[in-house]
Design an enzyme around this catalytic site. Structure first.
Site, short mmCIF file in Angstrom:
data_model
loop_
_atom_site.label_atom_id
_atom_site.label_comp_id
_atom_site.label_asym_id
_atom_site.label_seq_id
_atom_site.Cartn_x
_atom_site.Cartn_y
_atom_site.Cartn_z
N GLU A 24 10.65 -12.08 13.67
CA GLU A 24 10.66 -10.64 13.46
C GLU A 24 10.74 -9.88 14.77
O GLU A 24 10.21 -10.32 15.79
CB GLU A 24 9.38 -10.21 12.73
CG GLU A 24 9.24 -10.84 11.36
CD GLU A 24 7.86 -10.63 10.78
OE1 GLU A 24 7.78 -10.51 9.54
OE2 GLU A 24 6.87 -10.57 11.53
N ASP A 71 0.38 -11.32 5.23
CA ASP A 71 1.21 -10.54 6.15
C ASP A 71 2.69 -10.83 6.04
O ASP A 71 3.45 -10.59 6.95
CB ASP A 71 0.74 -10.74 7.59
CG ASP A 71 0.82 -12.19 8.00
OD1 ASP A 71 1.27 -13.03 7.18
OD2 ASP A 71 0.44 -12.50 9.13
#
Lengths: 351, 351
Positions: free
Chosen positions: B62, B234
């Site tokens: 990410e 998450d």
């Protein structure tokens, strides 16, 4: 498992320049172009997204990620036209290649120099499929940081050996001509107007840096049969080519969703037909198909080209004895014990 | 203009650990929490976007960018749950801070260690506004890499000094207890079940690492008045808390568009009401408002927290004599003459 996974190979600016010289600039461009063509041939195996831009008053900062499922790459790049007034680069960049299976970085590299090289290599790849045959003259309009790289890429890949330079600032053209003087061009002519530069040129490369709608090429300058390599238009509000020329041209692009935002075609209707360059390279679409056709490569720079460049540099440097490593990744002996690594490190000792 | 603009200050893992020790872990967490609170107070001055994720079979990579108009920051972070089998970290990260006015990087930093610290500092900031008063016991479920940081942050910021540990792997709890043994806790108890760990605890922190829908906390374990600090959920498909608990709780989040994708609330309806934590910090919304209220901080980690962490490290290290610099930015004397820099560099000389 390699014990070195906690450190990341690092290609500094100096190291990149030494790599380029050890290979030779033109050979580097030729090999890099091969990597780009390879990756364009497997276009559908990549994750693709328009770059993620953060705009401000003075410029833009962008992240350009992509992945082929084996490697993940991204580039950080800024564009700040006013930077040159303070002696700074308009565009600086660095990038990273990581292993998709583990998420661990395998290469961190400067990419200011590498982006200049890959942009030129990309243009020459497009030129291979789009430029008219039998004309070895290129007009080069905009003689800034990208110009010499463009000239050498077209010479190395297409045999273009006659240059006609033009820049609003004659000193830029002189710099370009001087820099290219001993690189084997048959002729390098400095022109006093863009209209003069394009005379007799089969390829017109525009690479100016103004962040505004500008008309570097107007309609009457472009005759039938030429290939326009439009490099400078690369963000919203920044274009170089008059829309009338676009309407007479067959337009080739990298990744349409990004080019429609950033490229010359932002001047046209959203559904104006464009041809994806990878389709041409893969043989799904025609490149140049007639002598009178005007072809235009609306280059904005796409993440896959940076990926190709990082992949090339990785292949050229992996395992090299002189590689520098960065202590970038915390790697505790027990992955669950990051805190223990912190507490037991020599850093905990009083100096 | 600083002559050093072509080099980028670099915080290696070793340097980060030395910085943490020179300040003290708990003091570092307290100061970092202040930076996070400052930035949450000016929430609307930031560019915000959900993180840009590249998913693969084994994990995710990410990019998390944000900007306050003066600085631009981003973090690279991966999440690969199976990495620990090969002795690698599940999560590794690094980040960059840049000057928005020029686009030039001002700091490149390791962020594996820093992310562990900022995640804990963020949890403690939320705890300040949400945890019940007069209860200094925390259940800590999931005793991996994040656990000790959570414990120390809650101790430093909220005075939590009694810990009740549980992990499916007793060795992880033993490691956590051992690591925290001399850090001033009144008691550290290892429990044999999650239900046992939560007994009498005013705060329940869950920080497990499985990438799947898991039920670490089931409905009957959670009585009135507790604060749940849910750290482990998450990413899409990864949750820890039974939805029945969520439905009984007031849920506080960082950035709703990201939390709805990644957090515990991915189990709930898309319009399930949540409270933005920054609204609580800024006094626009209530935090804990009754003794029997169950509060839940659905922590996923947002870009602004990383920005705060980079800004803190920048402020702590800028100008330091021992700073290391990377030759990352090509900086020709004449910005238009990148090619001349390449050709005239010492790198062009035969070795």
């Amino acid at each position: 498992m390699d014990k070195q996974l906690n450190v990341v190979p690092f290609i500094s600016v100096d190291r990149m320049m030494r790599l380029v010289h050890s290979i030779g600039v033109e050979q580097f461009l030729v090999e890099l172009a091969q990597y780009i063509e390879e990756d364009f041939l497997r276009w559908n195996s990549f994750d693709k997204t328009p770059r993620i831009a953060s705009h401000s008053v003075d410029g833009v900062i962008e992240l350009m990620p992509t992945s082929d499922g084996r490697f993940y790459g991204f580039k950080y790049v800024n564009g700040h036209p006013k930077n040159t007034r303070d002696g700074l680069q308009t565009v600086t960049a660095f990038g990273l290649l990581a292993d998709v299976a583990t998420g661990y970085p395998v290469l961190l590299s400067e990419m200011t120099m590498l982006t200049a090289l890959r942009t030129a290599a990309m243009s020459a790849v497009a030129g291979k499929y789009l430029a008219p045959k039998g004309n070895s003259t290129m007009a080069l309009i905009g003689n800034g940081a990208q110009s010499e790289f463009q000239a050498l890429a077209f010479k190395a890949l297409l045999g273009v050996d006659k240059l006609r330079l033009y820049d609003v600032d004659p000193a830029a053209s002189q710099k370009c001509a001087r820099n290219l003087a001993r690189h084997g061009f048959a002729s390098i002519e400095i022109c006093s107007a863009a209209a003069e530069a394009v005379e007799g040129a089969g390829i017109i490369t525009t690479a100016t840096a103004d962040k505004q709608y500008a008309t570097i090429l107007s309609d009457n300058m472009v005759g039938p049969g030429v290939h326009i390599n439009a490099v400078g238009g690369d963000c919203p509000g920044k274009t170089e080519i008059h829309s009338d020329i676009l309407l007479r041209s067959d337009i080739f692009v990298e990744f349409p969703p990004q080019t429609r935002i950033e490229g010359e075609i932002q001047q046209l209707a959203e559904d104006h037909p464009v041809i994806e360059l990878w389709d041409v390279i893969a043989g799904h679409a025609a490149g140049r198909s007639s002598e009178r056709q005007i072809t235009l490569f609306d280059s904005v720079g796409f993440a896959i080209e940076d990926f190709s460049a990082l992949r090339y540099v990785y292949d050229k440097t992996v395992g090299a004895e002189t590689l520098e490593f960065l202590d970038l990744i915390a790697d505790p002996d027990d992955p669950r014990d990051l805190f223990g690594m912190l507490m037991r490190s020599p850093a905990a000792m009083p100096a």
